[in-house]
Design an enzyme around this catalytic site. Sequence first.
Site, PDB file in Angstrom:
ATOM      1  N   HIS A  45      10.708  42.224  16.355  1.00  0.00           N
ATOM      2  CA  HIS A  45      11.488  41.032  16.747  1.00  0.00           C
ATOM      3  C   HIS A  45      12.949  41.162  16.326  1.00  0.00           C
ATOM      4  CE1 HIS A  45       7.539  38.548  16.911  1.00  0.00           C
ATOM      5  NE2 HIS A  45       7.921  38.872  18.142  1.00  0.00           N
ATOM      6  N   GLU A  80      17.054  37.057  23.382  1.00  0.00           N
ATOM      7  CA  GLU A  80      16.978  38.513  23.233  1.00  0.00           C
ATOM      8  C   GLU A  80      17.689  39.217  24.382  1.00  0.00           C
ATOM      9  OE1 GLU A  80      12.914  37.571  22.886  1.00  0.00           O
ATOM     10  OE2 GLU A  80      12.599  38.891  21.179  1.00  0.00           O
ATOM     11  N   ARG A 136      -3.295  38.035  18.169  1.00  0.00           N
ATOM     12  CA  ARG A 136      -3.312  39.070  17.121  1.00  0.00           C
ATOM     13  C   ARG A 136      -3.617  38.439  15.773  1.00  0.00           C
ATOM     14  NH1 ARG A 136       2.515  41.407  18.423  1.00  0.00           N
ATOM     15  NH2 ARG A 136       2.459  40.144  20.317  1.00  0.00           N
ATOM     16  N   ASN A 194      13.206  42.949  29.761  1.00  0.00           N
ATOM     17  CA  ASN A 194      12.303  42.816  28.623  1.00  0.00           C
ATOM     18  C   ASN A 194      10.887  42.847  29.203  1.00  0.00           C
ATOM     19  OD1 ASN A 194      10.830  41.919  26.446  1.00  0.00           O
ATOM     20  ND2 ASN A 194      12.132  40.145  26.013  1.00  0.00           N
TER      21      ASN A 194
END
Length: 397
Positions: free
Chosen positions: A181, A379, A241, A9
Site C-alpha cells: 500500500h 493511488e 485475507r 492499477n
Amino acid sequence: MGRVIASLNAGSSSIKFALFHVGQDEFALAASGKVEGIGTAPHLVAHDAAGTILIERTWDGGDGLSHEALLQELLHWAAGHLPEHEIVAVGHRVAHGGLRFGQPALVDDALLAALEMLCPLVPLHQPHNLAVIRAIRALRPELPQIACFDTGFHQGRPEVATRFALPRALHDRGIRSYGFHGLSYEYIAHRLSKTEPAFAGKRLIVAHLGNGASLCAMHAGKSVDTTMSFTALDGLVMGTRCGTIDPGVLLYLQTQDGKSVTELETLLYSQSGLLGVSGVSSDMRVLHASSDPHAIEAIDLFVWRAAREAGALISSLGGIDGLVFTAGIGENDPVIRAAICERLAWTGLIIDAEANRRNATTINATGSSVAVRVIPTDEERMIAMHAVAFVMPAQRA
Ligand code: ADP
C-alpha cells in the site's frame, strides 16, 4: 491537443484507470474509471473530472475477455471519445519491487524479467500488473511505461522493522518484511505535506482500510513500520485475507489435514478475513446490513485487530500524534472509525461523533491529544506524479 498521463492499477478482476493533464501548471484529472468483473461479466464505467459518466458498458458473455482484450477496448474508447487527449506515458501500480526496486522505474525487458520473479510473493496482484504492462507494450510499443512499486515507500525503514526472527541466511535471501500500500501512504504523506505541513512532520498512523487493509507508522512523512510484511497477507483482517496468524496453524493444516500449498493459498487469500469469519460477505457494507451474529463477530474482530496493530505501531513510533483513515472503509465508514478510535481512547484520542458521522476531514474532538483525519487516497494520482517525472522532468506535480 492536451497531453495526459495514464495511470493503471490492475487487480485480479479489475483495472482502475485515470488520465491526468500535464502542462504548464496543470495536473488536473481528465477522466477516470474502472473495468470490474473481468473473468465474469466485465463492466466499464468512466467519468470526467466533474463526475459525469462518459461511458458505461457491460460485456454480457464476456467471461473470456482478458485484461489485454479489455485494455484494447479502453484504448480504442479513449482514442475515439477523448481525441483531444494524447497519452504520453503510462504509469502502473506494481505490487512488488523486491529489494532492487524501490523507486519508480522505466519498463524494459530486464525490469519485466526481474519483476516476474516476484510473482509468487503477491500472486493475486503482480501477475495482473505485469500482464497489463505487457499488453500496453504490444498495443502501443512507443509509449514509455513506468512501474511504481507498492513496496517502495517502506524501503527506508529501520532494518530492525524488516527482519523476521529467522536464520540470517533467509533474511539475506530476501525473506523479510517489505510492506505494501506504499503508493497510498506516499500520496497521504504528500497531501499532508501540502495541506498541513506541521502535522505531516509528526508521528502518524495511517490506516488504509479497503478490501486489502494495512496500517503504516510514519514519522516526518517516512515509513517507520507497517503491518503487511513479506506478502500482502500479514497484519489486519481483510476482506478475504486472514492477516496475522500463528504460522503453526499452517503446519498443522498441512500435517493433520494434508492440505496442499494451493489449498492453503486459497484458504488464506480468498476464503478468510471478513468473508471467512462471517460466512456472509467480504464487503463491510453488507456486513453492517446483516443481522447474522457471525457478521457482527467479523466486524468486531476487524476492529479488535486494527486497534491492536495500531497499538504495536504506536510502540514503533514511540507515541502517536495523529491517526489518518483512508480507502473504502476508512473514508466512508463512521461506525468502524468510531469503534477503532474507541479502542484507542487510552492514547488520549477523543473522536467528534458528529464530524465522524459526516465523514469530515477532521474528526477528533477539541481536547483530543491525537489529531484524527479522514483523507481520500489517490493511488492513481501518485502513480501519475511519478510517471510525469520520467517524461517531463520539469512537470512534477
Ligand atoms: P480495494 O482494496 O478493492 O481498492 P476499497 O478501498 O474500494 O477496496 O474498499 C472496499 C471496502 O470499502 C469494502 O469493504 C466496502 O464495503 C467498503 N466501503 C466502500 N464504500 C463504503 C461506504 N460508503 N460505507 C462503508 N463501507 C464502504
